[in-house]
Design an enzyme around this catalytic site. Structure first.
Site, mmCIF file in Angstrom:
data_model
loop_
_atom_site.group_PDB
_atom_site.id
_atom_site.type_symbol
_atom_site.label_atom_id
_atom_site.label_comp_id
_atom_site.label_asym_id
_atom_site.label_seq_id
_atom_site.Cartn_x
_atom_site.Cartn_y
_atom_site.Cartn_z
ATOM 1 N N TYR A 76 0.830 -1.216 0.000
ATOM 2 C CA TYR A 76 0.000 0.000 0.000
ATOM 3 C C TYR A 76 0.862 1.264 0.000
ATOM 4 C CZ TYR A 76 -4.399 -2.484 0.173
ATOM 5 O OH TYR A 76 -5.475 -3.272 -0.176
ATOM 6 N N GLN A 110 -14.934 4.923 -6.218
ATOM 7 C CA GLN A 110 -14.446 3.690 -5.593
ATOM 8 C C GLN A 110 -12.939 3.783 -5.412
ATOM 9 O OE1 GLN A 110 -16.569 0.156 -7.748
ATOM 10 N NE2 GLN A 110 -16.627 1.920 -9.083
ATOM 11 N N ASP A 113 -7.365 6.897 -4.441
ATOM 12 C CA ASP A 113 -6.435 8.008 -4.673
ATOM 13 C C ASP A 113 -7.137 9.336 -4.390
ATOM 14 O OD1 ASP A 113 -7.733 9.092 -7.065
ATOM 15 O OD2 ASP A 113 -6.960 7.351 -8.148
ATOM 16 N N HIS A 128 -14.494 3.287 -0.930
ATOM 17 C CA HIS A 128 -13.540 2.238 -0.547
ATOM 18 C C HIS A 128 -12.368 2.791 0.269
ATOM 19 C CE1 HIS A 128 -15.157 -0.483 -4.030
ATOM 20 N NE2 HIS A 128 -15.934 -0.470 -2.983
ATOM 21 N N CYS A 136 -5.258 2.378 13.373
ATOM 22 C CA CYS A 136 -4.702 1.235 14.100
ATOM 23 C C CYS A 136 -5.550 -0.012 13.829
ATOM 24 C CB CYS A 136 -4.663 1.565 15.587
ATOM 25 S SG CYS A 136 -4.074 0.170 16.562
ATOM 26 N N CYS A 163 0.880 2.153 16.582
ATOM 27 C CA CYS A 163 -0.072 3.110 17.148
ATOM 28 C C CYS A 163 0.542 3.759 18.389
ATOM 29 C CB CYS A 163 -1.342 2.351 17.525
ATOM 30 S SG CYS A 163 -2.579 3.347 18.341
ATOM 31 N N GLY A 203 -15.343 4.621 -16.021
ATOM 32 C CA GLY A 203 -14.158 3.805 -15.769
ATOM 33 C C GLY A 203 -14.306 2.785 -14.663
ATOM 34 N N ASN A 229 -16.473 4.148 -20.811
ATOM 35 C CA ASN A 229 -15.555 3.046 -20.534
ATOM 36 C C ASN A 229 -14.817 2.676 -21.829
ATOM 37 O OD1 ASN A 229 -14.515 0.308 -19.787
ATOM 38 N ND2 ASN A 229 -15.780 0.661 -17.985
ATOM 39 N N ALA A 245 -11.901 7.984 -20.803
ATOM 40 C CA ALA A 245 -12.588 9.031 -20.038
ATOM 41 C C ALA A 245 -11.951 10.399 -20.280
ATOM 42 C CB ALA A 245 -12.533 8.689 -18.551
HETATM 43 P P1 OAD Z 1 -11.661 -2.290 -12.486
HETATM 44 O O1 OAD Z 1 -10.212 -2.500 -12.733
HETATM 45 O O2 OAD Z 1 -12.473 -3.459 -12.108
HETATM 46 O O3 OAD Z 1 -12.319 -1.654 -13.775
HETATM 47 C C1 OAD Z 1 -11.737 -0.554 -14.435
HETATM 48 C C2 OAD Z 1 -12.597 -0.215 -15.613
HETATM 49 O O4 OAD Z 1 -12.085 0.940 -16.232
HETATM 50 C C3 OAD Z 1 -12.634 -1.323 -16.693
HETATM 51 O O5 OAD Z 1 -13.991 -1.567 -17.038
HETATM 52 C C4 OAD Z 1 -11.858 -0.721 -17.870
HETATM 53 O O6 OAD Z 1 -12.403 -1.123 -19.111
HETATM 54 C C5 OAD Z 1 -12.084 0.768 -17.647
HETATM 55 N N1 OAD Z 1 -11.030 1.662 -18.159
HETATM 56 C C6 OAD Z 1 -9.690 1.463 -18.217
HETATM 57 N N2 OAD Z 1 -9.055 2.562 -18.672
HETATM 58 C C7 OAD Z 1 -10.021 3.490 -18.913
HETATM 59 C C8 OAD Z 1 -10.021 4.823 -19.414
HETATM 60 N N3 OAD Z 1 -8.879 5.461 -19.743
HETATM 61 N N4 OAD Z 1 -11.204 5.466 -19.560
HETATM 62 C C9 OAD Z 1 -12.371 4.833 -19.250
HETATM 63 N N5 OAD Z 1 -12.441 3.578 -18.778
HETATM 64 C C10 OAD Z 1 -11.286 2.915 -18.601
HETATM 65 O O7 OAD Z 1 -11.779 -1.109 -11.412
HETATM 66 P P2 OAD Z 1 -13.047 -0.721 -10.528
HETATM 67 O O8 OAD Z 1 -14.311 -0.909 -11.261
HETATM 68 O O9 OAD Z 1 -12.757 0.618 -9.954
HETATM 69 O O10 OAD Z 1 -11.877 -2.378 -4.521
HETATM 70 O O11 OAD Z 1 -12.943 -1.800 -9.385
HETATM 71 C C11 OAD Z 1 -13.824 -1.768 -8.302
HETATM 72 C C12 OAD Z 1 -13.121 -2.172 -7.038
HETATM 73 O O12 OAD Z 1 -12.479 -3.439 -7.233
HETATM 74 C C13 OAD Z 1 -11.976 -1.275 -6.627
HETATM 75 O O13 OAD Z 1 -12.415 -0.113 -5.905
HETATM 76 C C14 OAD Z 1 -11.168 -2.172 -5.755
HETATM 77 C C15 OAD Z 1 -11.164 -3.406 -6.593
HETATM 78 O O14 OAD Z 1 -10.953 -4.603 -5.931
HETATM 79 C C16 OAD Z 1 -11.229 -2.340 -3.358
HETATM 80 O O15 OAD Z 1 -10.037 -2.191 -3.297
HETATM 81 C C17 OAD Z 1 -12.133 -2.526 -2.178
#
Ligand code: OAD
Length: 263
Positions: A76, A110, A113, A128, A136, A163, A203, A229, A245
């Site tokens: 991390y 989600q 950053d 998230h 801690c 902590c 995205g 997307n 995006a």
């Molecule tokens: P994903 O990696 O699952 O999905 C990213 C999406 O962004 C995909 O559908 C890609 O096609 C799309 N993508 C990639 N580059 C792009 C761009 N330049 N413009 C537009 N779209 C683009 O990520 P999340 O959906 O955010 O959770 O994942 C959800 C959660 O799963 C995250 O928050 C994380 C992960 O496990 C935790 O850490 C709790």
């Protein structure tokens, strides 16, 4: 009559432009793809996604942290270092700029950053958690993080700090698999989705629940929903702008609000 892909794309854009121009209550719901053009890896892209390279069971669960805190903390801190080096891209900037044109804007992300905030978005809902906060593992008290992450090296092990109150190990302030989402953030996000007249889903693969319900909640409550997307959406009823995006959002904002988001 069959529409050509180009006509479909233009129809989707025309609809999205009209909806954004008339939107009163906009929710922008983002996932890792919105930060991809800033150089932050997504999770599920086949070659470059974090989960293609790393095992979430070893890095993103409470059990993983219990088993090997140095591995998890180091990973991390490496991700925090990547974010520290990154800059908001045109998508983050356009989203922040849309606040000047739509009466109500709520950004629900989600992502862990801070690129929305650094682009100028206020009150971003982080479903998230965030890489910028830590607490801690034992007593849950917040723990301040040094501005500079302690490692910029991928997969370097690093003992978590302790902590100052109970000497417990400090964990990242992100939501791990098997954990609940922050209650207020989730409640506010759902409420905003129910209240929205337009929801832009940007995205995200839409695979992780409960966050993935948000576009559906908006749609069920009468909002228009547009997906942006790089992958075409597999739902028939969705309006989708397929592509990056950082290309679509400034175009959309400019066409709907007559603005150059850079200004
Ligand atoms: P994903 O990696 O699952 O999905 C990213 C999406 O962004 C995909 O559908 C890609 O096609 C799309 N993508 C990639 N580059 C792009 C761009 N330049 N413009 C537009 N779209 C683009 O990520 P999340 O959906 O955010 O959770 O994942 C959800 C959660 O799963 C995250 O928050 C994380 C992960 O496990 C935790 O850490 C709790």
């Amino acid at each position: 009559m069959r529409l050509s892909p180009l006509t479909k794309k233009m129809t989707a854009l025309a609809k999205a432009v009209e909806w954004l121009a008339n939107a009163q209550r906009l929710v922008v719901f983002t996932g890792a793809g919105v930060s991809a053009e800033s150089g932050i890896p997504t999770f599920r892209d086949q070659l470059t996604g974090l989960w293609a390279k790393f095992d979430p069971a070893q890095l993103a669960t409470a059990t993983a942290f219990r088993n090997d805190p140095a591995l998890v903390w180091g990973w991390y801190e490496w991700r925090r270092a990547q974010v520290a080096k990154a800059l908001p891209n045109a998508a983050h900037v356009a989203i922040a700029a849309s606040a000047r044109h739509v009466p109500e804007l709520v950004v629900v992300t989600q992502n862990v950053d801070d690129l929305h905030e650094r682009a100028g978005s206020n009150d971003v809902i982080h479903l998230h958690g965030s890489l910028q906060v830590a607490r801690c593992f034992a007593c849950a008290r917040p723990h301040p993080l040094a501005q500079c992450p302690s490692t910029g090296v991928e997969a370097s092990r690093l003992e978590p700090p302790r902590c100052t109150h109970c000497n417990g190990k400090i964990r990242p302030g992100v939501v791990w698999f098997g954990e609940d989402l922050p209650e207020t953030a989730l409640r506010t996000a759902f409420k905003s989705a129910r209240n929205a007249d337009l929801l832009l889903s940007v995205g995200t693969s839409g695979l992780v629940y409960p966050a993935a319900c948000i576009p559906e909640i908006a749609r069920e409550n009468g909002a228009r929903v547009v997906h942006i997307n790089t992958e075409p959406a597999d739902t028939k009823d969705a309006t989708t702008l397929t592509g990056r995006a950082g290309e679509w959002l400034p175009k959309l904002l400019d066409a709907a609000c007559g603005t150059d988001p850079g200004n």
